[in-house]
Design a protein around this motif. Sequence first.
Motif, mmCIF file in Angstrom:
data_model
loop_
_atom_site.group_PDB
_atom_site.id
_atom_site.type_symbol
_atom_site.label_atom_id
_atom_site.label_comp_id
_atom_site.label_asym_id
_atom_site.label_seq_id
_atom_site.Cartn_x
_atom_site.Cartn_y
_atom_site.Cartn_z
ATOM 1 N N VAL A 1 -14.304 4.891 39.434
ATOM 2 C CA VAL A 1 -15.533 5.341 38.770
ATOM 3 C C VAL A 1 -15.295 5.490 37.272
ATOM 4 C CG1 VAL A 1 -17.095 7.324 38.519
ATOM 5 C CG2 VAL A 1 -16.571 6.419 40.795
ATOM 6 N N LEU A 2 -14.189 6.117 36.904
ATOM 7 C CA LEU A 2 -13.890 6.302 35.481
ATOM 8 C C LEU A 2 -13.696 4.967 34.772
ATOM 9 C CD1 LEU A 2 -11.541 9.393 35.662
ATOM 10 C CD2 LEU A 2 -13.867 9.293 34.740
ATOM 11 N N ASN A 3 -13.111 4.016 35.460
ATOM 12 C CA ASN A 3 -12.946 2.687 34.887
ATOM 13 C C ASN A 3 -14.301 2.084 34.530
ATOM 14 O OD1 ASN A 3 -11.261 0.375 34.180
ATOM 15 N ND2 ASN A 3 -12.248 -0.612 35.925
ATOM 16 N N GLU A 4 -15.267 2.241 35.416
ATOM 17 C CA GLU A 4 -16.617 1.725 35.149
ATOM 18 C C GLU A 4 -17.297 2.505 34.025
ATOM 19 O OE1 GLU A 4 -17.976 -1.043 36.363
ATOM 20 O OE2 GLU A 4 -16.059 -1.321 37.393
ATOM 21 N N LEU A 5 -17.192 3.825 34.066
ATOM 22 C CA LEU A 5 -17.900 4.653 33.087
ATOM 23 C C LEU A 5 -17.272 4.587 31.697
ATOM 24 C CD1 LEU A 5 -18.817 7.778 35.231
ATOM 25 C CD2 LEU A 5 -20.267 5.832 34.603
ATOM 26 N N CYS A 6 -16.025 4.153 31.618
ATOM 27 C CA CYS A 6 -15.410 3.961 30.290
ATOM 28 C C CYS A 6 -16.086 2.802 29.558
ATOM 29 C CB CYS A 6 -13.913 3.684 30.421
ATOM 30 S SG CYS A 6 -12.941 5.166 30.583
ATOM 31 N N GLU A 7 -16.626 1.867 30.325
ATOM 32 C CA GLU A 7 -17.278 0.700 29.741
ATOM 33 C C GLU A 7 -18.705 1.001 29.286
ATOM 34 O OE1 GLU A 7 -15.644 -2.167 29.158
ATOM 35 O OE2 GLU A 7 -13.915 -1.066 29.915
ATOM 36 N N ARG A 8 -19.430 1.791 30.114
ATOM 37 C CA ARG A 8 -20.839 2.059 29.807
ATOM 38 C C ARG A 8 -21.361 3.112 30.777
ATOM 39 N NH1 ARG A 8 -20.178 -1.288 33.466
ATOM 40 N NH2 ARG A 8 -21.617 -1.907 35.091
ATOM 41 N N PRO A 9 -22.435 3.792 30.417
ATOM 42 C CA PRO A 9 -23.086 4.692 31.375
ATOM 43 C C PRO A 9 -23.638 3.869 32.546
ATOM 44 C CG PRO A 9 -23.875 5.111 29.155
ATOM 45 C CD PRO A 9 -23.069 3.843 29.104
#
Length: 125
Positions: free
Chosen positions: A33-41
Motif C-alpha cells: 500500500v505504501l509503495n502505491e501511495l508514495c507514487e500518488r493518492p
Amino acid sequence: MRDTTTPHVGELRIDAPHRELLDQVLDKWSLSVLNELCERPCRFNELRRAVPAVTQKSLTATLRRLERNGIIEREVVATRPVAVEYRITRLGKTLRAPVDTLLEWADTYLPQIEHARKAFDAEIE
C-alpha cells in the motif's frame, strides 16, 4: 546488578512498542500500500486493483492501522457518489529511506540467505 532499562552501546533493543509499530507498518500489505501511495493518492478500489492479492477486509484493516499510526491520511472527496482518497503523510514519507535500506540489504544478501536456506533444508531432510 546490570541496568536493563537502558541499552548498552551496540546493543539491539526492541521493546514491545517498537515491535508493535514495526509489525503494523512493515507487514506485506502495508509495504504494498505504501509503495502505491508514495507514487500518488489513491482511492480504495485503485489500491485493490494495484494490490490484487489483498482481500477487501485485509486492505481495510491495513489502511486503518496506517492511518492510526499517522503514516497515511484519508480525505473524503465531495463527488457523487462520495469517495475516500488515501495519501501518504509527511511522517509516512520518512519511512522511504529505511525501507529502501532494508530492500538494498535484502538484494545484497539474498544469495547468501538462499544458500543458507538450502543447506538448512538439506540437513532437515
